[in-house]
Scaffold this motif. Structure first.
Motif, PDB file in Angstrom:
ATOM      1  N   ARG A  68       0.839  -1.198   0.000  1.00  0.00           N
ATOM      2  CA  ARG A  68       0.000   0.000   0.000  1.00  0.00           C
ATOM      3  C   ARG A  68       0.877   1.252   0.000  1.00  0.00           C
ATOM      4  O   ARG A  68       1.941   1.273   0.627  1.00  0.00           O
ATOM      5  N   ASP A  70       2.209   4.388   1.290  1.00  0.00           N
ATOM      6  CA  ASP A  70       2.321   4.829   2.679  1.00  0.00           C
ATOM      7  C   ASP A  70       2.574   6.330   2.786  1.00  0.00           C
ATOM      8  O   ASP A  70       2.137   6.986   3.742  1.00  0.00           O
ATOM      9  N   ARG A  80      -2.707   7.814  -0.545  1.00  0.00           N
ATOM     10  CA  ARG A  80      -2.211   6.899   0.483  1.00  0.00           C
ATOM     11  C   ARG A  80      -3.240   5.807   0.694  1.00  0.00           C
ATOM     12  O   ARG A  80      -4.441   6.023   0.664  1.00  0.00           O
ATOM     13  N   GLY A  81      -2.747   4.602   0.912  1.00  0.00           N
ATOM     14  CA  GLY A  81      -3.623   3.462   1.132  1.00  0.00           C
ATOM     15  C   GLY A  81      -3.960   2.672  -0.114  1.00  0.00           C
ATOM     16  O   GLY A  81      -4.493   1.562  -0.022  1.00  0.00           O
ATOM     17  N   ASP A  82      -3.667   3.228  -1.299  1.00  0.00           N
ATOM     18  CA  ASP A  82      -3.938   2.497  -2.542  1.00  0.00           C
ATOM     19  C   ASP A  82      -3.112   1.216  -2.598  1.00  0.00           C
ATOM     20  O   ASP A  82      -1.931   1.202  -2.237  1.00  0.00           O
ATOM     21  N   ARG A  83      -3.751   0.133  -3.055  1.00  0.00           N
ATOM     22  CA  ARG A  83      -3.053  -1.143  -3.249  1.00  0.00           C
ATOM     23  C   ARG A  83      -2.319  -1.101  -4.583  1.00  0.00           C
ATOM     24  O   ARG A  83      -2.940  -0.943  -5.639  1.00  0.00           O
TER      25      ARG A  83
END
Length: 324
Positions: A68, A70, A80-83
């Motif tokens: 992910r 960060d 942020r948080g996208d896979r």
């Protein structure tokens, strides 16, 4: 953060587990919290000191990172948080790594981090070798060396779906069964059979139109033997540890072609040509028509054991490291 450090060129024992500070992204970089790091044979060749242009010790190896986002640099428009999965010049054997936005791909829905870590290098290599550089067409015959490996399992699927007649080599019945399940029409155990003689028998002496060879050494010369006139070999690696010298006179009189393919260099020189395959590959992985074959996973701290597992020819598909 936990990292794996190659302290000197040599065997797998030169890799140690260390603690380092998390890297901070530059304005045009992102930081990825890594859930899975793919192992490529290039990592092993770099560790041995036999990879042209490879890093000098000490360094953190690894060129595929799935996880992910960060943190992002101020000039990056990603969330942020996208896979995501990324190809990186090094540093993926760690809990965090930096990547350039243009080297990042969203992870398709339903794909695990372990599977994603096996997508970029092996599928882009397989696609480039088969089509972009190898020119494979429906109805042609293709021989895929190490058909149960990371690139091999991708290449077998892509070639089969493209309507080619697929020949594949591997060292065990289990590996050959895997290749067959993925679309290999003619699995060949190279430890029990001369694969050149087997190809000649199966093709009534004609040979194959294309060979994908990531082994090098004597296997490369035998790959040339397996070609039909006007056939071509795409060489993309030297897993045997040995390169091969090409006899240009032989190429001349046998009307055969040798093509080199290096994913990283090709992407730097012609990114559009390499990356144009991404939408097609992503669609195939999302629909389930293509599968990333994850053969084994190891904790990050066991990176040395993972390298030995591959070097001992125990692996099938992709081998992946999981940070703590």
């Amino acid at each position: 953060m936990q990292t794996v450090l190659v302290e000197a060129f040599g065997d797998a024992e030169t890799m140690t587990v260390t603690e380092q500070d998390r890297p901070e992204p530059e304005p045009e970089q992102v930081r990825i919290e890594i859930e899975a790091a793919g192992i490529n044979f290039a990592d092993i060749m770099q560790r041995r000191g036999k990879y042209p242009g490879g890093p000098d010790p000490p360094y953190v190896p690894g060129m595929e990172a799935a996880g992910r986002i960060d943190a992002t640099g101020e000039r990056v428009n990603l969330d942020r948080g996208d896979r995501v999965v990324a190809t990186v010049p090094g540093g993926a054997y760690a809990e965090y790594a930096l990547a350039d936005p243009q080297a990042i791909f969203p992870i398709p829905d339903g794909m695990s981090f372990d599977e994603a870590a096996g997508f970029p290098v092996q599928f882009l290599t397989a696609h480039g070798c088969l089509f972009g550089w190898g020119g494979l067409e429906a109805g042609e015959r293709v021989l895929i060396q190490a058909a149960a490996g990371g690139v091999g399992t991708a290449a077998v699927q892509l070639a089969s779906q493209a309507g080619a007649e697929v020949f594949g080599t591997a060292s065990t019945a289990e590996k050959l069964d895997l290749a067959s399940e993925l679309g290999c029409d003619h699995p060949i155990n190279y430890t029990e059979t001369d694969f050149v003689e087997e190809v000649e028998s199966l093709t009534d002496g004609e040979g194959v139109d294309l060979v994908l060879d990531g082994v090098g050494g004597e296997t490369f010369h035998e790959s040339l033997d397996a070609l039909t006139p006007f056939g071509r070999v795409v060489t993309y690696g030297a897993a045997s540890g040995d390169t091969a010298t090409v006899d240009t006179g032989r190429l001349l009189f046998e009307n055969k072609t040798v093509i080199g393919y290096h994913l990283g260099r090709a992407r730097s020189a012609a990114p559009g040509r390499v990356l144009e395959a991404v939408p097609e590959l992503t669609e195939g992985l999302t629909s389930g028509e293509l599968d990333v074959i994850v053969g084994e996973t190891f904790p990050l701290a066991d990176a040395a054991a993972a390298h030995e597992y591959i070097e001992n020819r125990q692996s099938s598909g992709k081998v992946v490291l999981n940070p703590p």
